[in-house]
Design an enzyme around this catalytic site. Structure first.
Site, PDB file in Angstrom:
ATOM      1  N   THR A 138      80.379  11.633  24.287  1.00 35.55           N
ATOM      2  CA  THR A 138      81.526  11.236  25.603  1.00 35.55           C
ATOM      3  C   THR A 138      80.736  10.675  26.483  1.00 35.55           C
ATOM      4  O   THR A 138      79.488  10.199  26.399  1.00 35.55           O
ATOM      5  CB  THR A 138      81.629  12.572  26.067  1.00 35.55           C
ATOM      6  OG1 THR A 138      80.874  13.198  26.664  1.00 35.55           O
ATOM      7  CG2 THR A 138      81.734  13.789  24.808  1.00 35.55           C
ATOM      8  N   CYS A 139      80.777  10.032  28.075  1.00 33.42           N
ATOM      9  CA  CYS A 139      80.577   9.936  28.849  1.00 33.42           C
ATOM     10  C   CYS A 139      79.401  10.881  29.518  1.00 33.42           C
ATOM     11  O   CYS A 139      78.619  10.179  29.926  1.00 33.42           O
ATOM     12  CB  CYS A 139      81.580   9.353  29.841  1.00 33.42           C
ATOM     13  SG  CYS A 139      82.297  10.486  30.732  1.00 33.42           S
ATOM     14  N   SER A 147      81.880  20.010  32.331  1.00 35.46           N
ATOM     15  CA  SER A 147      82.064  18.837  32.663  1.00 35.46           C
ATOM     16  C   SER A 147      81.434  18.549  34.369  1.00 35.46           C
ATOM     17  O   SER A 147      81.056  19.507  34.492  1.00 35.46           O
ATOM     18  CB  SER A 147      83.119  18.214  32.403  1.00 35.46           C
ATOM     19  OG  SER A 147      83.588  18.800  30.994  1.00 35.46           O
ATOM     20  N   GLU A 168      88.696  18.855  33.560  1.00 35.41           N
ATOM     21  CA  GLU A 168      88.914  17.869  32.831  1.00 35.41           C
ATOM     22  C   GLU A 168      89.453  17.980  32.049  1.00 35.41           C
ATOM     23  O   GLU A 168      89.415  18.651  30.967  1.00 35.41           O
ATOM     24  CB  GLU A 168      87.586  16.797  32.689  1.00 35.41           C
ATOM     25  CG  GLU A 168      86.578  17.456  31.919  1.00 35.41           C
ATOM     26  CD  GLU A 168      85.897  15.608  31.092  1.00 35.41           C
ATOM     27  OE1 GLU A 168      86.937  14.587  31.118  1.00 35.41           O
ATOM     28  OE2 GLU A 168      85.068  15.562  30.857  1.00 35.41           O
ATOM     29  N   THR A 188      88.686  -1.479  25.774  1.00 28.39           N
ATOM     30  CA  THR A 188      90.334  -0.811  24.578  1.00 28.39           C
ATOM     31  C   THR A 188      90.101   0.484  24.174  1.00 28.39           C
ATOM     32  O   THR A 188      90.595   0.528  23.662  1.00 28.39           O
ATOM     33  CB  THR A 188      91.052  -2.104  24.440  1.00 28.39           C
ATOM     34  OG1 THR A 188      89.380  -2.026  23.041  1.00 28.39           O
ATOM     35  CG2 THR A 188      91.391  -3.369  24.577  1.00 28.39           C
TER      36      THR A 188
END
Length: 485
Positions: free
Chosen positions: A41-42, A106, A111, A191
Site C-alpha cells: 500500500t502507500c 495506519s 482508515e 486511475t
C-alpha cells in the site's frame, strides 16, 4: 506448518525507501516456491507466507528467498532489504494482519481504504495461484474483522482515510474550505484504487470540475465507470493544468512530474511573483512529483509525509473499542486453527487404530470365514474401539483450546510412532484456467446449446422473462447448436 510475515511500514522506514522497495512487489510472491500473499500500500510492504514445517531452518530459507525476490524486483541492495523488514511469526503475524486490516496500524488511524487493499491482495494472489488454503482463511478472517470494526465501533464510522486527510489539509489552506472545493478545478493523475477514492471524496466535497489523466490511456474507461468527471488526452493536459486549483497525483508510475514541467504546463515561472494559488497533492508512494515542485511560487505540495503528520488523533475510547473487536477475532481465528491441528492428530490416531482393527478382522475372516459370528465380533470390536478413542479425542480438543496441541502430537509420535501430517498442506492454489472454445467436448457443447434453446430471444436466462434483462445474442452462442450437431 509455520506462518510468518515480512513487514516494512511507515513506522519503521521513510516513505521514499518504502516506495522503492515496493517496486515490482506484484511479482514477488510468484517468484518463490512457497505460498505467499503480498500486501503493498502507500505506507507498507508486507509479505505473508508459510512453510511446510516449523523447522527454523526452513523458515529462514523461505525468508531469504523472499528477501532476494524483493531485492531483485526493486533493484535495492539486499542488505538494506534485510534490515528494513521485521519478521513476525505465527500468532504475532496473525494479530498484525488483523490490526492492519482494521486500520489500527495506519498513518491515519481508522482508515477504511486498507480493508479493501487487504481483500484485493488476496484476490490477486488467488488469481496468480500463490495463495494457499491457510493464507486464504487468514486474509478472509482479517477482512471480516475489518468489517466488524467498521460497523461496531465509532472508529469505523468516521470514514477517515489517507485521501480524506490530504483533502482536509488542502481545504484548510483556504478561509472557506467548502466554498473552495465547490468552485475548484481539479486534475486527477492516475486511475488506480486511490484515484477512485479521490474521485469519490471530491464528489462528497461538491467539486464539479474534475478532469482525469492517465499516461496508460485508461482515463476514458475510468470516467465511464464512475462518472462525474471528464477524461483528458495528452493534448488537453496543458490547458487543464493551467486552469487547475488542485492537482492530485496517485498514479505511482516510474516517472515523476518535475517543477520545470509544472512550470511549462501551468505558466507559473520560478522567478515570478505568486499570481495564483495551486495545491499539488502527491498520494503516490513512489511520488508522482519531484520535491522541487514546492519551490514554485504560489504552489503548496502535500505529500504522504504531510498527511502522516497532519492525521488527527482518534479518541482513545474508539481505538480501544476497535482493539477489543480485533483481539476477540484473533482469539477465534487462533482457536479454530488450533482445532484444525487437533483434528489432524485425531484423524491420524483413528486411522492408525482402525487400520489395526481391519488387519485383525481380515485375519479372522481368512481363518473362520465370513460368518455371522465374525460379523458380531467385528461389531463388538468397533464399538470398543470407538469407546477407547473417545477420551483421547476429547483430550486432543482440550489441549488444542489451551494452545498445547503440539504436546498431544508429540505424545502420539512417542507412544504410537505416528507421524501426524496436516490434511491441508501448504501448497499454492492453482489459478483458475479459462477454457477456449475448442477445449469443450461435443457433449458439453450440446448441453450448452440445449440450455440456450430455453432462453427466450432477448432474455437474460431461462428464469427471467423477456424484457427484464436485455442482451444481444453472441455470435458464438448462435453457433453452439450447429457445432454440437
Amino acid at each position: 506448518m509455520a506462518l510468518f510475515s515480512l513487514v516494512a511500514t511507515h513506522a519503521d522506514l521513510d516513505l521514499e525507501t518504502l516506495g522503492q522497495m515496493s517496486s515490482g512487489a506484484a511479482d514477488v510472491a510468484g517468484s518463490v516456491d512457497v505460498p505467499a500473499v503480498t500486501l503493498a500500500t502507500c505506507n507498507r510492504l508486507e509479505i505473508y507466507a508459510e512453510t511446510a514445517t516449523e523447522d527454523p531452518t526452513e523458515l529462514a530459507a523461505a525468508r531469504e528467498r523472499l528477501i532476494a525476490a524483493v531485492a531483485q524486483g526493486s533493484g535495492l541492495d539486499r542488505t538494506l532489504i534485510t534490515s528494513s523488514f521485521r519478521t513476525l511469526t505465527e500468532d504475532e503475524a496473525v494479530s498484525h494482519l488483523f490490526e492492519v486490516g482494521a486500520g489500527l496500524d495506519s498513518a491515519v488511524i481508522g482508515e477504511r481504504e486498507i480493508a479493501g487493499q487487504v481483500r484485493r491482495s488476496l484476490a490477486e494472489a488467488q488469481t496468480t495461484g500463490t495463495a494457499s488454503g491457510t493464507l486464504t482463511k487468514l486474509f478472509e478472517s482479517a477482512t471480516r474483522t475489518a468489517k466488524e470494526v467498521g460497523t461496531r465501533t465509532a472508529l469505523g464510522s468516521r470514514g477517515r482515510s489517507i485521501v480524506s486527510v490530504a483533502l482536509d489539509v488542502a481545504g484548510d489552506m483556504h478561509p472557506d474550505p467548502t466554498a473552495f472545493y465547490r468552485n475548484a478545478s481539479v486534475v486527477l493523475v492516475g486511475t488506480g484504487a486511490y484515484a477512485g477514492t479521490s474521485l469519490a471524496q471530491l464528489h462528497e466535497r461538491g467539486v464539479r470540475d474534475i478532469a482525469v489523466f492517465s499516461g496508460s490511456g485508461r482515463a476514458e474507461q475510468f470516467v465511464a465507470e464512475r462518472g462525474g468527471a471528464r477524461a483528458l488526452r495528452m493534448e488537453d493536459l496543458a490547458e487543464a493544468f493551467a486552469q487547475a486549483d488542485v492537482i492530485i497525483g496517485c498514479s505511482g508510475g516510474s516517472r515523476r512530474i518535475s517543477a520545470g514541467e509544472i512550470s511549462t504546463l501551468t505558466g507559473i515561472r520560478p522567478d515570478d511573483e505568486a499570481t495564483r494559488e495551486l495545491t499539488v497533492i502527491d498520494l503516490a508512494l513512489s511520488h508522482d512529483f519531484t520535491a522541487d515542485v514546492a519551490d514554485l511560487p504560489g504552489v503548496e505540495l502535500i505529500t504522504l509525509e504531510s498527511v502522516k503528520l497532519a492525521a488527527p488523533d482518534e479518541a482513545e475510547a474508539s481505538v480501544e473499542q476497535a482493539r477489543e473487536v480485533v483481539r476477540a477475532a484473533v482469539g477465534e481465528y487462533q482457536a479454530e486453527r488450533a482445532a484444525r491441528s487437533a483434528d489432524d492428530a485425531i484423524v491420524a490416531l483413528r486411522r492408525h487404530t482402525l487400520s489395526l482393527l481391519d488387519d485383525e478382522m481380515e485375519r479372522i475372516r481368512a481363518q473362520h470365514g465370513c460368518t455371522a459370528a465374525a460379523e458380531e465380533v467385528e461389531f463388538a470390536v468397533r464399538r470398543l474401539v470407538r469407546k477407547l478413542l473417545h477420551t483421547p479425542t476429547v483430550r486432543a480438543r482440550e489441549l488444542a483450546s489451551e494452545g498445547r496441541s503440539q504436546d498431544y502430537i508429540q505424545a502420539l509420535e512417542d507412544v504410537f510412532g505416528l507421524e501426524v501430517t496436516p490434511r491441508e498442506k501448504p501448497e499454492r492454489a492453482a489459478p483458475a484456467k479459462r477454457r477456449r472454445m475448442e477445449e469443450f467436448t461435443a457433449a458439453e457443447l450440446a448441453q450448452m446449446a440445449a440450455y440456450l434453446q430455453q432462453v427466450p430471444n432477448g432474455g437474460f436466462c431461462r428464469h427471467h422473462r423477456t424484457g427484464e434483462f436485455r442482451i444481444e445474442r453472441l455470435d458464438v452462442a448462435r453457433g453452439l447448436g450447429r457445432q454440437a450437431s
